[in-house]
Design a protein around this motif. Structure first.
Motif, mmCIF file in Angstrom:
data_model
loop_
_atom_site.group_PDB
_atom_site.id
_atom_site.type_symbol
_atom_site.label_atom_id
_atom_site.label_comp_id
_atom_site.label_asym_id
_atom_site.label_seq_id
_atom_site.Cartn_x
_atom_site.Cartn_y
_atom_site.Cartn_z
ATOM 1 N N GLU A 116 0.849 -1.196 0.000
ATOM 2 C CA GLU A 116 0.000 0.000 0.000
ATOM 3 C C GLU A 116 0.881 1.240 0.000
ATOM 4 O O GLU A 116 1.807 1.357 0.810
ATOM 5 N N LYS A 117 0.586 2.172 -0.905
ATOM 6 C CA LYS A 117 1.364 3.408 -0.983
ATOM 7 C C LYS A 117 1.135 4.261 0.263
ATOM 8 O O LYS A 117 0.058 4.215 0.853
ATOM 9 N N GLU A 118 2.145 5.023 0.618
ATOM 10 C CA GLU A 118 2.038 5.981 1.718
ATOM 11 C C GLU A 118 2.185 7.366 1.114
ATOM 12 O O GLU A 118 3.026 7.561 0.228
ATOM 13 N N SER A 119 1.419 8.330 1.571
ATOM 14 C CA SER A 119 1.568 9.680 1.012
ATOM 15 C C SER A 119 2.826 10.362 1.562
ATOM 16 O O SER A 119 3.461 11.165 0.888
ATOM 17 N N ASP A 120 3.211 10.005 2.784
ATOM 18 C CA ASP A 120 4.436 10.559 3.367
ATOM 19 C C ASP A 120 5.645 9.821 2.754
ATOM 20 O O ASP A 120 5.702 8.587 2.778
ATOM 21 N N MET A 121 6.604 10.592 2.203
ATOM 22 C CA MET A 121 7.718 9.995 1.468
ATOM 23 C C MET A 121 8.593 9.095 2.341
ATOM 24 O O MET A 121 9.042 8.033 1.909
ATOM 25 N N VAL A 122 8.809 9.506 3.584
ATOM 26 C CA VAL A 122 9.650 8.688 4.475
ATOM 27 C C VAL A 122 8.953 7.350 4.746
ATOM 28 O O VAL A 122 9.561 6.286 4.675
ATOM 29 N N ARG A 123 7.661 7.424 5.031
ATOM 30 C CA ARG A 123 6.896 6.192 5.270
ATOM 31 C C ARG A 123 6.912 5.301 4.013
ATOM 32 O O ARG A 123 7.060 4.091 4.098
ATOM 33 N N TYR A 124 6.772 5.957 2.852
ATOM 34 C CA TYR A 124 6.758 5.214 1.578
ATOM 35 C C TYR A 124 8.076 4.452 1.428
ATOM 36 O O TYR A 124 8.103 3.262 1.102
ATOM 37 N N GLU A 125 9.176 5.153 1.704
ATOM 38 C CA GLU A 125 10.493 4.519 1.563
ATOM 39 C C GLU A 125 10.678 3.417 2.603
ATOM 40 O O GLU A 125 11.306 2.398 2.308
ATOM 41 N N GLU A 126 10.140 3.619 3.782
ATOM 42 C CA GLU A 126 10.232 2.560 4.811
ATOM 43 C C GLU A 126 9.520 1.297 4.320
ATOM 44 O O GLU A 126 10.041 0.185 4.481
ATOM 45 N N GLU A 127 8.355 1.494 3.715
ATOM 46 C CA GLU A 127 7.587 0.317 3.278
ATOM 47 C C GLU A 127 8.279 -0.363 2.107
ATOM 48 O O GLU A 127 8.368 -1.590 2.050
ATOM 49 N N TYR A 128 8.788 0.458 1.175
ATOM 50 C CA TYR A 128 9.472 -0.132 0.017
ATOM 51 C C TYR A 128 10.732 -0.879 0.462
ATOM 52 O O TYR A 128 10.992 -2.002 0.018
ATOM 53 N N ALA A 129 11.489 -0.264 1.377
ATOM 54 C CA ALA A 129 12.716 -0.900 1.870
ATOM 55 C C ALA A 129 12.386 -2.226 2.555
ATOM 56 O O ALA A 129 13.070 -3.242 2.354
ATOM 57 N N SER A 130 11.326 -2.228 3.321
ATOM 58 C CA SER A 130 10.939 -3.442 4.035
ATOM 59 C C SER A 130 10.503 -4.538 3.054
ATOM 60 O O SER A 130 10.839 -5.717 3.225
ATOM 61 N N VAL A 131 9.790 -4.122 2.017
ATOM 62 C CA VAL A 131 9.361 -5.095 0.994
ATOM 63 C C VAL A 131 10.591 -5.685 0.292
ATOM 64 O O VAL A 131 10.647 -6.891 0.027
ATOM 65 N N CYS A 132 11.600 -4.841 0.031
ATOM 66 C CA CYS A 132 12.835 -5.353 -0.602
ATOM 67 C C CYS A 132 13.545 -6.342 0.313
ATOM 68 O O CYS A 132 14.064 -7.367 -0.148
ATOM 69 N N ALA A 133 13.546 -6.057 1.619
ATOM 70 C CA ALA A 133 14.154 -6.990 2.581
ATOM 71 C C ALA A 133 13.363 -8.306 2.586
ATOM 72 O O ALA A 133 13.950 -9.398 2.652
ATOM 73 N N LEU A 168 -5.980 -4.740 -8.880
ATOM 74 C CA LEU A 168 -5.392 -3.840 -7.883
ATOM 75 C C LEU A 168 -5.725 -2.394 -8.220
ATOM 76 O O LEU A 168 -5.770 -2.029 -9.398
ATOM 77 N N ASP A 169 -5.895 -1.585 -7.204
ATOM 78 C CA ASP A 169 -6.081 -0.145 -7.403
ATOM 79 C C ASP A 169 -4.680 0.484 -7.485
ATOM 80 O O ASP A 169 -3.988 0.607 -6.466
ATOM 81 N N GLY A 170 -4.280 0.847 -8.691
ATOM 82 C CA GLY A 170 -2.943 1.392 -8.926
ATOM 83 C C GLY A 170 -2.692 2.724 -8.238
ATOM 84 O O GLY A 170 -1.540 3.130 -8.069
ATOM 85 N N GLU A 171 -3.773 3.423 -7.837
ATOM 86 C CA GLU A 171 -3.597 4.680 -7.102
ATOM 87 C C GLU A 171 -3.173 4.378 -5.665
ATOM 88 O O GLU A 171 -2.387 5.114 -5.073
ATOM 89 N N ALA A 172 -3.702 3.309 -5.130
ATOM 90 C CA ALA A 172 -3.474 2.994 -3.715
ATOM 91 C C ALA A 172 -2.337 1.996 -3.507
ATOM 92 O O ALA A 172 -1.717 1.974 -2.441
ATOM 93 N N MET A 173 -2.074 1.174 -4.520
ATOM 94 C CA MET A 173 -1.099 0.092 -4.365
ATOM 95 C C MET A 173 0.090 0.283 -5.285
ATOM 96 O O MET A 173 -0.067 0.709 -6.433
ATOM 97 N N LYS A 174 1.266 -0.071 -4.775
ATOM 98 C CA LYS A 174 2.498 0.012 -5.556
ATOM 99 C C LYS A 174 2.996 -1.406 -5.833
ATOM 100 O O LYS A 174 3.149 -2.204 -4.899
#
Ligand SMILES: Cc1cc2nc3c(=O)[nH]c(=O)nc-3n(C[C@H](O)[C@H](O)[C@H](O)COP(=O)(O)O)c2cc1C
Length: 205
Positions: A116-133, A168-174
């Protein structure tokens, strides 16, 4: 770092340091399917990735057997929209489409990883980094089971119409990646890595 763990009826020896170096990206897979139970174990190991606020952001759509057709059709349609593939009405494009379809359909499993995308960039990067891990943990766990993966990213991960085709809703999901999964037909040679001393700057004072 060698440990023993009981998995079903098998006892496997886990050597995480060996797996980190021995794992290779696999480009050619055997036709054999991987048992769902093993895939679930692999993704369970993946899920022990670090995750800020315990968000566990990863979601997986696993395409296999006839289910692969859904993903492959969506990928081909996306490549056509993006202009990377022509219309099937054109004989040359039709041939390319047929060989791409055939290639992708012979890979036993495709795992679409999204969060799920986050509007806050730091949160977004945290989620992406965690998904990569999560992905790397899963790749290493898979290697211990003799299973290979290819981490893929392609322009279609930004195509909202592809997301919609896959429910998937491409607006909400990455979409983070599509992992190709199966038993390796061929293990590529180790390309090695640059000595870390060339990348490491130690600041001591
Ligand atoms: C985020 C990411 C995306 C990647 N995408 C692709 C890809 O689309 N196609 C591909 O052949 N390999 C892809 N790779 C795999 C790299 O090519 C591979 O890791 C690299 O060649 C090193 O090989 P190794 O993994 O066997 O050590 C990707 C790797 C990462 C981390």
């Amino acid at each position: 770092m060698v440990g023993k763990e009981k998995l079903g009826s098998e006892v496997i020896v886990i050597d995480i340091l060996t797996a980190i170096k021995a794992r290779r990206s696999i480009h050619r897979f055997k036709k054999d399917e991987v048992d769902t139970d093993i895939l679930q174990q692999i993704f369970t190991y993946g899920s022990y990735a670090p995750t800020h606020y315990m968000k566990e952001p990863w979601n997986i759509k696993l395409y296999q057997r006839e289910g692969k057709r859904q993903l492959v059709d969506a990928i081909i349609a996306s490549y056509q929209r993006i202009g990377m593939l022509g219309s099937a009405a054109d004989a040359k494009a039709a041939k390319t489409i047929a060989s791409m379809r055939q290639f992708l359909m012979t890979i036993p499993h495709h795992a679409l990883i999204y969060f799920e995308k986050e509007s806050d960039m730091v949160r977004y990067e945290e989620e992406y980094a965690s998904v990569c891990a999560f992905i790397q943990n899963a790749q290493l766990a898979a290697w211990e089971f003799g299973i290979g993966m290819l981490w893929t990213i392609a322009p279609y991960i930004h195509d909202k119409a592809l997301a919609a085709d896959l429910g998937l809703d491409g607006e909400a999901m990455k979409i983070a990646a599509v992992m190709q999964i199966g038993y390796p037909e061929k293990i590529p040679h180790d390309k090695g890595r640059t000595p870390i001393s060339e990348k490491l700057e130690i600041i001591s004072e």
